[in-house]
Write a protein that holds these residues in place. Structure first.
Motif, PDB file in Angstrom:
ATOM      1  N   PHE A 220      35.249  45.787  42.774  1.00 22.76           N
ATOM      2  CA  PHE A 220      36.175  46.442  43.705  1.00 22.76           C
ATOM      3  C   PHE A 220      37.153  45.431  44.306  1.00 22.76           C
TER       4      PHE A 220
ATOM      5  N   LYS B 160      40.567  46.088  42.726  1.00 23.91           N
ATOM      6  CA  LYS B 160      41.006  47.048  43.752  1.00 23.91           C
ATOM      7  C   LYS B 160      40.664  48.483  43.376  1.00 23.91           C
ATOM      8  N   LYS B 161      39.665  48.645  42.557  1.00 21.98           N
ATOM      9  CA  LYS B 161      39.170  49.997  42.272  1.00 21.98           C
ATOM     10  C   LYS B 161      37.688  49.916  41.923  1.00 21.98           C
TER      11      LYS B 161
END
Ligand code: SF4
Ligand code: SF4
Length: 269
Positions: free
Chosen positions: A163, A167-168
């Motif tokens: 994450f 960024k996911k």
């Protein structure tokens, strides 16, 4: 020059035995001190907090306020909801209320352990405190689940690092589990699988087959119905065999709702 801010993590513990936090203390890459002093900012964890009481609760509120929309919320333990949540009170507030308020401001929510994923041991019948897991409690919100009792810390760390890096969240299955960790059955990667295929089974703890390392299916092993990577990544960095089946104990299905925490097959008749 100011140092880059470490990503904030808030870790809330409800109806839990603290085994999930204990599991986080064991890895060596990264070590706990590297993780919490260099990689993330662990702003609140009741077991690891430097402060206590009002000071700790103030640090929690301060982090939620300062880092709204940026922090990762980790929920450890089930959430008791019966009678307004009075069976787990922290700082004078029901744990359920704290989880709801904190989740509303989190960038991502991770339920660590089987209790947080669906209730686990804490929700065992007759479940007098009305314990449920974070996905059910926060219905409508994406909650990553890292089940296991305790869960493997590397599955949690890999999810957090994924994450932070991309960024996911990693790809998840229909139960919210990261597919990289829960995509294969225990039975597919078990070192005793050749014995299963050849029909060589331990029939009693301590019998000749058990001493020879035969398959534990007839002692109740739930590996054929349990998705997890235990035999591939093992536990606690202590070398080969460091997982339940490796030590001679059948898998009890702790990562699967409805499979774990039941009696061995031969004892259910
Ligand atoms: Fe303890 Fe297991 Fe629940 Fe984690 S999942 S809090 S180790 S009982
Ligand atoms: Fe499958 Fe369990 Fe036998 Fe391993 S010990 S081969 S997981 S049944």
């Amino acid at each position: 020059v100011t140092a880059p801010q470490r990503p904030p993590v808030i870790w809330l513990s409800g109806s839990a035995c603290t085994g999930c936090t204990e599991s986080l203390l064991r890895p060596s890459h990264p070590s706990l001190e590297h993780l919490i002093l260099d990689l993330i900012s662990l702003d609140y964890n009741e077991t690891l907090n430097a402060g206590a009481g009002h000071q700790a609760e103030a640090a929690l509120q301060d982090s939620i306020h300062k880092n709204a929309g940026k922090f990762i919320l980790v929920v450890e333990g089930a959430i008791p909801v019966k009678d307004g949540g009075v069976y787990c009170m922290i700082g004078g507030k029901p744990f359920s209320e704290i989880v709801r308020d904190t989740a509303a401001k989190a960038a991502a929510v991770v339920a660590i352990g089987s209790c947080a994923s669906w209730g686990g041991v804490a929700a065992a019948k007759p479940n007098p405190t009305g314990c449920i897991g974070a996905p059910e409690f926060l219905k409508g919100k994406t909650v990553v689940t890292i089940p296991g009792c305790p869960p493997n810390a590397y599955n949690f760390l890999s999810t957090v690092i994924h994450f932070l890096t991309f960024k996911k969240l990693p790809a998840l299955d229909e139960k919210g589990r990261p597919k990289f960790a829960y995509g294969r059955l225990i039975h597919e990667n078990c070192e005793r699988r050749p014995h299963f295929d050849a029909g060589r089974f331990a029939l009693k703890f301590g019998d000749d087959g058990h001493r020879k390392g035969y398959c534990l299916y007839k002692l109740g092993c739930k590996g054929p119905m349990t998705f997890a990577n235990c035999p591939a990544i093992l536990f606690n960095d202590v070398g080969p065999g460091a997982w339940p089946v490796g030590t001679g104990h059948p898998c009890f299905g702790c990562t699967e709702e409805g499979v774990g925490f039941t009696l061995p097959l031969h004892a259910q008749a």
